[in-house]
Design a protein around this motif. Structure first.
Motif, PDB file in Angstrom:
ATOM      1  N   ARG A 103      26.956  -1.463 -12.005  1.00 46.41           N
ATOM      2  CA  ARG A 103      27.876  -2.345 -12.841  1.00 46.41           C
ATOM      3  C   ARG A 103      28.834  -3.343 -12.463  1.00 46.41           C
ATOM      4  O   ARG A 103      29.701  -2.885 -11.486  1.00 46.41           O
ATOM      5  CB  ARG A 103      29.093  -0.653 -13.966  1.00 46.41           C
ATOM      6  N   MET A 104      28.859  -4.639 -12.585  1.00 49.80           N
ATOM      7  CA  MET A 104      29.599  -5.651 -12.175  1.00 49.80           C
ATOM      8  C   MET A 104      31.084  -4.594 -13.295  1.00 49.80           C
ATOM      9  O   MET A 104      32.007  -5.676 -12.321  1.00 49.80           O
ATOM     10  CB  MET A 104      29.170  -6.680 -13.002  1.00 49.80           C
ATOM     11  N   ILE A 107      24.394 -14.303 -22.537  1.00 49.81           N
ATOM     12  CA  ILE A 107      24.386 -12.799 -21.716  1.00 49.81           C
ATOM     13  C   ILE A 107      25.769 -13.064 -21.067  1.00 49.81           C
ATOM     14  O   ILE A 107      25.209 -13.681 -19.732  1.00 49.81           O
ATOM     15  CB  ILE A 107      22.958 -12.708 -21.282  1.00 49.81           C
ATOM     16  N   GLY A 108      26.523 -12.003 -20.691  1.00 52.84           N
ATOM     17  CA  GLY A 108      27.550 -12.494 -19.931  1.00 52.84           C
ATOM     18  C   GLY A 108      27.159 -10.746 -19.234  1.00 52.84           C
ATOM     19  O   GLY A 108      26.891 -10.377 -19.181  1.00 52.84           O
ATOM     20  N   ALA A 135      24.196  -8.417 -10.602  1.00 51.84           N
ATOM     21  CA  ALA A 135      23.794  -9.252 -11.394  1.00 51.84           C
ATOM     22  C   ALA A 135      22.347  -9.121 -11.571  1.00 51.84           C
ATOM     23  O   ALA A 135      21.212  -8.216 -12.461  1.00 51.84           O
ATOM     24  CB  ALA A 135      23.892 -10.168 -11.961  1.00 51.84           C
ATOM     25  N   HIS A 136      21.184  -9.863 -10.306  1.00 51.05           N
ATOM     26  CA  HIS A 136      19.827  -9.195  -9.889  1.00 51.05           C
ATOM     27  C   HIS A 136      19.384  -7.861  -9.633  1.00 51.05           C
ATOM     28  O   HIS A 136      17.959  -7.084 -10.105  1.00 51.05           O
ATOM     29  CB  HIS A 136      20.128  -9.953  -8.257  1.00 51.05           C
ATOM     30  N   GLY A 156      21.110 -17.192 -24.140  1.00 47.30           N
ATOM     31  CA  GLY A 156      21.202 -18.021 -22.302  1.00 47.30           C
ATOM     32  C   GLY A 156      22.411 -17.196 -21.771  1.00 47.30           C
ATOM     33  O   GLY A 156      23.002 -16.544 -22.452  1.00 47.30           O
ATOM     34  N   ALA A 157      22.892 -17.636 -20.776  1.00 45.36           N
ATOM     35  CA  ALA A 157      23.683 -17.498 -20.536  1.00 45.36           C
ATOM     36  C   ALA A 157      25.271 -16.940 -20.670  1.00 45.36           C
ATOM     37  O   ALA A 157      25.313 -18.482 -21.568  1.00 45.36           O
ATOM     38  CB  ALA A 157      24.449 -17.319 -18.532  1.00 45.36           C
ATOM     39  N   ASP A 158      26.503 -16.814 -20.508  1.00 49.01           N
ATOM     40  CA  ASP A 158      27.960 -16.666 -21.001  1.00 49.01           C
ATOM     41  C   ASP A 158      27.863 -17.816 -20.433  1.00 49.01           C
ATOM     42  O   ASP A 158      28.804 -17.553 -19.380  1.00 49.01           O
ATOM     43  CB  ASP A 158      28.309 -15.399 -21.387  1.00 49.01           C
TER      44      ASP A 158
END
Length: 268
Positions: free
Chosen positions: A5-6, A43-44, A106-107, A80-82
């Motif tokens: 987890r980030m 998505i963040g 994330a990948h 899409g991305a945050d």
């Protein structure tokens, strides 16, 4: 799943998801993860951590036979991305220092979701753009609303980056190189009927029935042999990363082992 987890120790991403378990007649259950991050499920890292953490729980829960990723935001799966996080000063500072660890994590999270041992379905209820489409592509089956549409707009000047969560790798495998380039280079928006024709989604259903229909398909999966589905998924995912001969050798090994266990179970 790996503990990658980030934002380890920070569970605030759970503010942006809901979840429920729906039992089938055979006692098995479907775990549903709903994104609910207003206004459009961008998505963040915190939302992604929460989705990943809940999927990890469902993967380890023997009562859960299939997982659905869905949305609580009307007409939007994810846009899409945050961008506030992606282009914020904190991430910009890490990039300036050539610290790319968050991107790699994330990948890794995406790969882990893609290789979940249980079937994962996307209930796509509308707008599916950029990182939202990249998330949907991780799922084994994609059931889509008739009003849904899809695009990867990163090449447009206002963004000016390439997709960061695997679209350049997964999209050609799903729709072919020429069509992937058409979507990626032109930022082309495609609607549900085209997405179905191209193989980007599996089924189109009336908008009001997306979740209901996805649940019914998941219930059908619960009637199948869970171990067989798991090994089939491993074989298919292996095929996407290796040549035909290696894939066949991998399949033969798994097939032979399953035959051995089946015969041992019968006392042969």
């Amino acid at each position: 799943m790996k503990d990658i987890r980030m934002n380890r120790g920070d569970t605030s991403g759970y503010d942006h998801i809901e979840f429920e378990e729906i039992k089938a007649k055979n006692g098995k259950a479907i775990g549903i993860i709903y994104m609910k991050k207003p206004p459009r499920n961008s998505i963040g890292s915190w939302l992604l951590d929460a989705i990943y953490d809940k999927m990890d729980q469902y993967e380890g829960d023997d009562s859960i036979g299939a997982i659905i990723i869905a949305s609580r935001i009307r007409g939007v799966f994810s846009d899409g991305a945050d961008r506030d996080e992606l282009f914020g000063s904190w991430i910009s500072g890490l990039v300036a220092e050539k610290n790319y660890e968050r991107f790699r994590k994330a990948h890794e999270i995406f790969v882990e979701i893609e290789n979940c041992k249980k079937p994962v379905l996307a209930a796509i209820n509308g707008v599916t753009i950029g990182a939202g489409l990249e998330l949907a592509m991780l799922c084994d089956l994609r059931i889509a609303s008739d009003i849904s549409f899809y695009s990867l707009p990163e090449a447009k000047p206002e963004l000016g980056i390439i997709p960061g969560l695997g679209a350049t790798q997964r999209l050609p495998r799903l729709v072919g190189v020429a069509r992937a380039k058409e979507m990626l280079f032109l930022g082309k928006l495609i609607r549900a009927d085209t997405a179905l024709e191209w193989g980007l989604i599996n089924q189109i259903v009336p908008h009001k029935d997306v979740l209901k229909h996805t649940i019914e398909i998941a219930k059908t999966l619960l009637e199948r042999d869970a171990r067989v589905l798991k090994e089939m998924k491993k074989c298919i995912n292996y095929a996407m990363e290796n040549d035909l001969q290696k894939g066949i050798e991998y399949e033969v090994r798994l097939f032979a082992e399953m035959m051995r266990l089946k015969l041992v179970g019968k006392g042969c």
